[in-house]
Design a protein around this motif. Structure first.
Motif, PDB file in Angstrom:
ATOM      1  N   ALA A 131      10.172   2.816   4.308  1.00  0.00           N
ATOM      2  CA  ALA A 131       9.935   4.238   4.664  1.00  0.00           C
ATOM      3  C   ALA A 131      10.181   5.321   3.191  1.00  0.00           C
ATOM      4  O   ALA A 131      11.585   4.459   2.686  1.00  0.00           O
ATOM      5  CB  ALA A 131      10.936   4.625   5.641  1.00  0.00           C
ATOM      6  N   GLU A 132       9.593   5.993   2.720  1.00  0.00           N
ATOM      7  CA  GLU A 132       9.992   6.643   1.337  1.00  0.00           C
ATOM      8  C   GLU A 132      10.576   7.799   1.883  1.00  0.00           C
ATOM      9  O   GLU A 132      10.270   8.842   2.509  1.00  0.00           O
ATOM     10  CB  GLU A 132       8.727   6.953   0.714  1.00  0.00           C
ATOM     11  CG  GLU A 132       7.750   5.702   0.395  1.00  0.00           C
ATOM     12  CD  GLU A 132       6.801   6.104  -0.590  1.00  0.00           C
ATOM     13  OE1 GLU A 132       6.833   5.819  -2.007  1.00  0.00           O
ATOM     14  OE2 GLU A 132       5.860   6.709  -0.222  1.00  0.00           O
ATOM     15  N   GLY A 133      11.534   8.336   0.643  1.00  0.00           N
ATOM     16  CA  GLY A 133      12.117   9.672   0.795  1.00  0.00           C
ATOM     17  C   GLY A 133      12.926   9.964   2.007  1.00  0.00           C
ATOM     18  O   GLY A 133      13.127  10.817   2.354  1.00  0.00           O
ATOM     19  N   ILE A 139       0.975  -1.257  -0.040  1.00  0.00           N
ATOM     20  CA  ILE A 139      -0.167   0.075   0.299  1.00  0.00           C
ATOM     21  C   ILE A 139       0.865   1.225   0.237  1.00  0.00           C
ATOM     22  O   ILE A 139       1.782   1.402   0.735  1.00  0.00           O
ATOM     23  CB  ILE A 139      -1.062  -0.146   1.096  1.00  0.00           C
ATOM     24  CG1 ILE A 139      -2.186   1.093   1.009  1.00  0.00           C
ATOM     25  CG2 ILE A 139      -0.344  -0.064   2.591  1.00  0.00           C
ATOM     26  CD1 ILE A 139      -3.327   0.902   1.803  1.00  0.00           C
ATOM     27  N   ASP A 140       0.686   1.877  -1.085  1.00  0.00           N
ATOM     28  CA  ASP A 140       1.749   3.239  -1.360  1.00  0.00           C
ATOM     29  C   ASP A 140       1.295   4.411  -0.683  1.00  0.00           C
ATOM     30  O   ASP A 140      -0.060   4.757  -0.415  1.00  0.00           O
ATOM     31  CB  ASP A 140       1.721   3.337  -2.892  1.00  0.00           C
ATOM     32  CG  ASP A 140       2.983   4.240  -3.323  1.00  0.00           C
ATOM     33  OD1 ASP A 140       3.935   4.296  -2.338  1.00  0.00           O
ATOM     34  OD2 ASP A 140       2.899   4.352  -4.383  1.00  0.00           O
ATOM     35  N   ASP A 141       1.959   5.344  -0.414  1.00  0.00           N
ATOM     36  CA  ASP A 141       1.783   6.717  -0.038  1.00  0.00           C
ATOM     37  C   ASP A 141       0.677   6.687   1.439  1.00  0.00           C
ATOM     38  O   ASP A 141       0.114   7.487   1.526  1.00  0.00           O
ATOM     39  CB  ASP A 141       0.963   7.579  -1.075  1.00  0.00           C
ATOM     40  CG  ASP A 141       1.669   7.708  -2.372  1.00  0.00           C
ATOM     41  OD1 ASP A 141       2.990   7.342  -2.325  1.00  0.00           O
ATOM     42  OD2 ASP A 141       1.231   7.895  -3.447  1.00  0.00           O
ATOM     43  N   PHE A 142       1.030   5.679   1.953  1.00  0.00           N
ATOM     44  CA  PHE A 142       0.362   5.711   3.250  1.00  0.00           C
ATOM     45  C   PHE A 142       0.470   6.943   4.081  1.00  0.00           C
ATOM     46  O   PHE A 142       1.584   7.291   4.488  1.00  0.00           O
ATOM     47  CB  PHE A 142       0.544   4.375   4.067  1.00  0.00           C
ATOM     48  CG  PHE A 142      -0.625   4.054   5.168  1.00  0.00           C
ATOM     49  CD1 PHE A 142      -1.887   3.320   4.529  1.00  0.00           C
ATOM     50  CD2 PHE A 142      -0.437   4.224   6.409  1.00  0.00           C
ATOM     51  CE1 PHE A 142      -2.854   3.217   5.296  1.00  0.00           C
ATOM     52  CE2 PHE A 142      -1.839   3.842   6.993  1.00  0.00           C
ATOM     53  CZ  PHE A 142      -2.749   3.546   6.678  1.00  0.00           C
TER      54      PHE A 142
HETATM   55 CA    CA Z   1       4.875   6.636  -2.860  1.00  0.00          CA
END
Ligand code: CA
Ligand code: C2E
Ligand code: CA
Length: 407
Positions: free
Chosen positions: A365-367, A308-311
């Motif tokens: 963890a993104e970014g 699940i993206d951009d949670f």
């Molecule tokens: Ca994303």
């Protein structure tokens, strides 16, 4: 490429070529890319020039809207490149339009037909004007609408050409296991390698491609290309067999048959299904949760992993976490940005990592931009980090080099 609807395509004409003649059936409208086109009518055996269409001008639309024969002739004044808008495409757009818009268009056309004969007479009087002064004239609103519409038509035509000419390329951003400090997978991110503008980011064409439906054939290309890359990486590093994450758009997700399309591609490239991960955003689940649930379970049946993206950016309903069969949760960059300076963001990340683990999911963890952020994420038991701290997205050959360095 048979999934691509033949909507817009480009055609070259030489100086003097007749593009269409008065009285002929109207099968398409045109936008001038380069060159000039003379529009004329015959009156009492005499040719009267109505205007000159140059770069960015639209012509031949009247017969198309009216479903009528050509009411004028068009001839290339010099070598010209035109974008063709065919009848089926136009009909589809008209059918999709609001009925009030269609009604206004018809009313406008009726009025236009009334004044057309007057226009021809008027033009006869002005015929001695030099051609440069005879360019189409319109009011400011028309010009603004025209600029936007023509920009969109050109972009769609260029994206179609890009797909046929294979101008798209996937870049790969490493996803690193925080405890082992080892790359275990990559997210595939699309770029457009434009022949003159260079590398164009997805922000300039992905949501536009969704709007026009082009994301479906483009998305199929992305899945094929990502699976091909996974095979190459696995052959180089059989002991790691890195996973590849693929972003799935709403339109792709809604179309029936996504699971069987992916299964065929995985079979072709001999991927282990668990090495292919699909990234799906929360917003995509919201519009039709029943359909989403069926599609996600069909995807699980073929063995691929789901993230699940951009949670945290959308509704962030915890409902999604236990109701749908996700394997991973990607925590949005906005929380990671503040993890060192904002105790509330830090607490959200820590809690999300615990919750995900308790529900049997891994966390990504993104970014992640600094080693300090990576250290804090490890402390919070987050499993993976993705971000410029290890590398920004790179071409496949550079991805191979990164794997050799961080394995
Ligand atoms: Ca994303
Ligand atoms: P996303 O799926 O959230 O992808 C992550 C984006 O964050 C990527 O931008 C990536 O370059 C950027 N990013 C990662 N780490 C860092 C960092 O440390 N700092 C900063 N400032 N940025 C970082 P990109 O490649 O421009 O993609 C933007 C969005 O475009 C993606 O967001 C996704 O929504 C969409 N997109 C990209 N490729 C595809 C694709 O193949 N298919 C579909 N449907 N959408 C795609
Ligand atoms: Ca993503």
């Amino acid at each position: 490429m048979d999934e691509i609807k033949q909507s817009y395509h480009k055609k070259n004409f030489l100086a003097g070529d007749i593009i269409f003649e008065e009285g002929a059936p109207a099968d398409c409208a045109y936008i001038v890319e380069t060159g000039q086109v003379e529009i004329s009518v015959l009156l009492n055996g005499q040719s009267i020039v109505l205007g000159i269409a140059a770069s960015g001008d639209l012509f031949g639309e009247l017969g198309l809207i009216n479903d009528d024969l050509r009411s004028a002739s068009a001839q290339a004044l010099d070598d010209a490149q035109l974008i063709l808008i065919d009848r089926n495409m136009f009909k589809r757009k008209l059918d999709e339009a609001d009925p009030i818009v269609t009604f206004f268009l018809r009313a406008l056309l009726d009025r236009f037909q009334e004044v057309r004969s007057n226009l021809v007479t008027l033009k006869k009087e002005h015929e001695k004007q030099p051609a440069a002064q005879q360019r189409f004239n319109h009011n400011a609103n028309y010009e603004a609408d025209k600029t936007r519409t023509i920009h969109d038509i050109k972009l769609e035509a260029n994206l179609l050409t890009a797909l046929k000419e294979e101008e798209f390329v996937l870049y790969y951003q490493p996803i690193t296991h925080l405890k082992k400090h080892a790359i275990q997978g990559f997210e595939a991110l699309i770029r457009w390698q434009h022949p003159t503008r260079g590398l164009i980011p997805p922000s300039e064409f992905v949501s536009f491609s969704e709007k026009t439906g082009l994301i479906v054939p483009l998305g199929n290309w992305i899945i094929k290309e990502a699976c091909r890359a996974q095979k190459i990486l696995r052959n180089h590093f059989p002991d790691i067999s890195p996973f590849i994450s693929i972003n799935i758009s709403a339109l792709q997700f809604e179309k029936p048959g996504l699971a069987s399309t992916i299964a065929k591609i995985i079979h072709k490239y001999e991927n282990n299904p668990e090495d292919i991960k699909l990234e799906i955003t929360e917003t995509l689940l919201m519009s039709n949760p029943e359909h989403a649930s069926t599609t996600l379970h069909n995807l699980k049946k073929i063995g691929v992993k789901l993230a699940i993206d951009d949670f945290g950016t959308g509704y962030s309903s915890f409902n999604y976490l236990y109701r749908f069969p996700f394997d991973s949760l990607k925590i949005d960059k906005s929380f990671i940005d503040e993890i060192l300076c904002n105790t509330k963001s830090a607490e959200i990340v820590r809690t999300l990592a615990h919750l995900a683990h308790n529900l049997g999911m891994t966390t990504i963890a993104e970014g992640v931009e600094s080693p300090q952020q990576a250290a804090r994420l490890l402390e919070y038991t987050c499993d993976f980090g993705q971000g410029n701290w290890i590398s920004h997205p790179v071409a496949l050959t550079d991805a191979t080099a990164l794997l050799a360095k961080f394995k």
